[in-house]
Design a protein around this motif. Sequence first.
Motif, mmCIF file in Angstrom:
data_model
loop_
_atom_site.group_PDB
_atom_site.id
_atom_site.type_symbol
_atom_site.label_atom_id
_atom_site.label_comp_id
_atom_site.label_asym_id
_atom_site.label_seq_id
_atom_site.Cartn_x
_atom_site.Cartn_y
_atom_site.Cartn_z
ATOM 1 N N CYS A 1 0.721 -1.169 0.068
ATOM 2 C CA CYS A 1 -0.041 -0.151 -0.053
ATOM 3 C C CYS A 1 0.930 1.253 -0.062
ATOM 4 O O CYS A 1 0.328 2.344 0.349
ATOM 5 C CB CYS A 1 -0.700 0.161 1.232
ATOM 6 S SG CYS A 1 0.123 0.194 2.806
ATOM 7 N N ALA A 2 2.191 1.209 -0.247
ATOM 8 C CA ALA A 2 3.173 2.370 -0.081
ATOM 9 C C ALA A 2 4.391 1.946 -1.319
ATOM 10 O O ALA A 2 5.481 2.310 -0.893
ATOM 11 C CB ALA A 2 3.620 2.423 1.302
ATOM 12 N N ALA A 3 3.932 1.885 -2.429
ATOM 13 C CA ALA A 3 4.860 1.514 -3.417
ATOM 14 C C ALA A 3 4.233 2.178 -4.802
ATOM 15 O O ALA A 3 3.108 2.186 -4.912
ATOM 16 C CB ALA A 3 5.039 -0.030 -3.464
ATOM 17 N N ILE A 4 5.420 2.674 -5.334
ATOM 18 C CA ILE A 4 5.101 3.015 -6.916
ATOM 19 C C ILE A 4 5.947 2.387 -7.748
ATOM 20 O O ILE A 4 7.273 2.167 -7.320
ATOM 21 C CB ILE A 4 5.358 4.697 -6.888
ATOM 22 C CG1 ILE A 4 4.764 5.442 -5.663
ATOM 23 C CG2 ILE A 4 5.208 5.288 -8.230
ATOM 24 C CD1 ILE A 4 5.119 6.901 -5.747
ATOM 25 N N ALA A 5 5.502 2.071 -8.931
ATOM 26 C CA ALA A 5 6.289 1.201 -10.060
ATOM 27 C C ALA A 5 6.344 1.763 -11.111
ATOM 28 O O ALA A 5 5.352 2.404 -11.788
ATOM 29 C CB ALA A 5 5.561 -0.437 -9.885
ATOM 30 N N ARG A 6 7.279 1.317 -11.750
ATOM 31 C CA ARG A 6 7.306 1.646 -13.254
ATOM 32 C C ARG A 6 6.497 0.617 -13.913
ATOM 33 O O ARG A 6 6.648 -0.809 -13.943
ATOM 34 C CB ARG A 6 8.930 1.375 -13.823
ATOM 35 C CG ARG A 6 8.963 2.022 -15.273
ATOM 36 C CD ARG A 6 10.603 1.578 -15.872
ATOM 37 N NE ARG A 6 11.425 2.401 -14.869
ATOM 38 C CZ ARG A 6 11.714 3.622 -15.285
ATOM 39 N NH1 ARG A 6 11.389 4.370 -16.253
ATOM 40 N NH2 ARG A 6 12.674 4.184 -14.330
ATOM 41 N N ARG A 7 5.321 0.967 -14.653
ATOM 42 C CA ARG A 7 4.235 0.092 -15.010
ATOM 43 C C ARG A 7 5.021 -1.205 -15.839
ATOM 44 O O ARG A 7 4.517 -2.251 -15.800
ATOM 45 C CB ARG A 7 3.309 0.857 -15.514
ATOM 46 C CG ARG A 7 2.065 0.146 -15.590
ATOM 47 C CD ARG A 7 0.701 0.940 -15.986
ATOM 48 N NE ARG A 7 0.678 1.385 -17.365
ATOM 49 C CZ ARG A 7 0.302 1.063 -18.447
ATOM 50 N NH1 ARG A 7 -0.270 -0.285 -18.239
ATOM 51 N NH2 ARG A 7 0.485 1.444 -19.638
ATOM 52 N N SER A 8 5.831 -0.735 -16.726
ATOM 53 C CA SER A 8 6.121 -1.724 -17.759
ATOM 54 C C SER A 8 7.147 -2.690 -17.035
ATOM 55 O O SER A 8 6.990 -3.865 -17.267
ATOM 56 C CB SER A 8 7.275 -1.063 -18.861
ATOM 57 O OG SER A 8 8.227 -0.543 -18.067
ATOM 58 N N ALA A 9 7.868 -2.635 -15.943
ATOM 59 C CA ALA A 9 8.591 -3.375 -15.248
ATOM 60 C C ALA A 9 7.610 -4.201 -14.536
ATOM 61 O O ALA A 9 8.133 -5.342 -14.518
ATOM 62 C CB ALA A 9 9.440 -2.756 -14.396
ATOM 63 N N PHE A 10 6.693 -3.724 -13.854
ATOM 64 C CA PHE A 10 5.620 -4.356 -12.968
ATOM 65 C C PHE A 10 5.064 -5.564 -13.723
ATOM 66 O O PHE A 10 4.990 -6.646 -13.471
ATOM 67 C CB PHE A 10 4.899 -3.330 -12.424
ATOM 68 C CG PHE A 10 3.685 -4.114 -11.423
ATOM 69 C CD1 PHE A 10 3.723 -4.155 -10.209
ATOM 70 C CD2 PHE A 10 2.311 -4.609 -12.230
ATOM 71 C CE1 PHE A 10 2.886 -4.806 -9.554
ATOM 72 C CE2 PHE A 10 1.243 -4.956 -11.511
ATOM 73 C CZ PHE A 10 1.570 -5.225 -10.164
ATOM 74 N N LEU A 11 4.501 -5.078 -15.130
ATOM 75 C CA LEU A 11 3.922 -6.059 -15.849
ATOM 76 C C LEU A 11 4.857 -7.032 -16.551
ATOM 77 O O LEU A 11 4.525 -8.166 -16.642
ATOM 78 C CB LEU A 11 3.158 -5.116 -16.977
ATOM 79 C CG LEU A 11 1.858 -4.459 -16.549
ATOM 80 C CD1 LEU A 11 1.514 -3.649 -17.598
ATOM 81 C CD2 LEU A 11 0.896 -5.267 -15.950
#
Length: 303
Positions: free
Chosen positions: A163-173
């Motif tokens: 609940c306290a994380a921000i991701a590079r969407r391309s890396a996450f996927l």
Amino acid sequence: MSEPVPGACGATARTTVAIITRNRRESLLRTLDRLQALPESPPVLVVDNGSTDGTAQAVRAHPSGARLLSPGHNTGAVGRNLAARHARTPYGAFSDDDSWWEPGALKAAEALFDTYPRLGLVAARTVVQPGASEDPVNALLAGSPLPTRADLPGTPVLGFLGCAAIARRSAFLAAGGYHGLLFFGGEETLLAYDLTAAGWGVVYEPSLISHHGPAPGERPGRTVALRRNSLLTAWLRRPLPRALGETARLLQDWRGGCPGAGRALREALVMMPSALRQRRRLPGWVEAQIALVESGTPRGRRR
């Protein structure tokens, strides 16, 4: 990578806030109020995990303009994957229905991702409300023995709060997001392993702040889920001796009458065939990092 999209107030948005929720309408609406007030005006995606309390109708009526995704059943943490697939911004900030972001945190995170192309996920400092106390996980992340790197900000870690994380969407996927087998309970560890194994940096950056206002008391079944998922994670990714050792420890606790150990073991055994089919060993260099973290031995950080 997706192009920037209009934010809630017409500004160009580069980070989507994704929320998973189930039967916590009032808490969710307070969170939407706070997100709507952010200067970044982020687009918001709400994944309703099968609520029966009018959550869907309340989200549609909320002035934040949050987009609603309704998978029709409780997807657990995999709901965050669904949100990431539907987002149209390059970055995704993950919240729960009882957590929200400090004004300016999303913009600061975007600057970090822009500056460090290898950064895959950044864990924020979590402030517990009411009272603005430090979540104990902050000290654990800040004390990570992994050495700092010139090509990453903050402190490298192998875990975070979902609940306290921000991701590079391309890396996450590309890393597969949250594993469907784990549902809830320490599911962040496996994702941190997979991101690291794929060459992405996972760091703790205390200048970014997330607020968390959890309901008082321990969540029912939390300890069982953590123990079950720790064992499943070992069988999914860790060397055979480690997986066997985790199994032996849980068996020993069950025989010793440890509360919840028997249930955790039973649930893990039901899922074990699927875990074995999906087993994929981590690279040796990632195992070396895990060993360093698990040793608990502080190491001087070096550039």
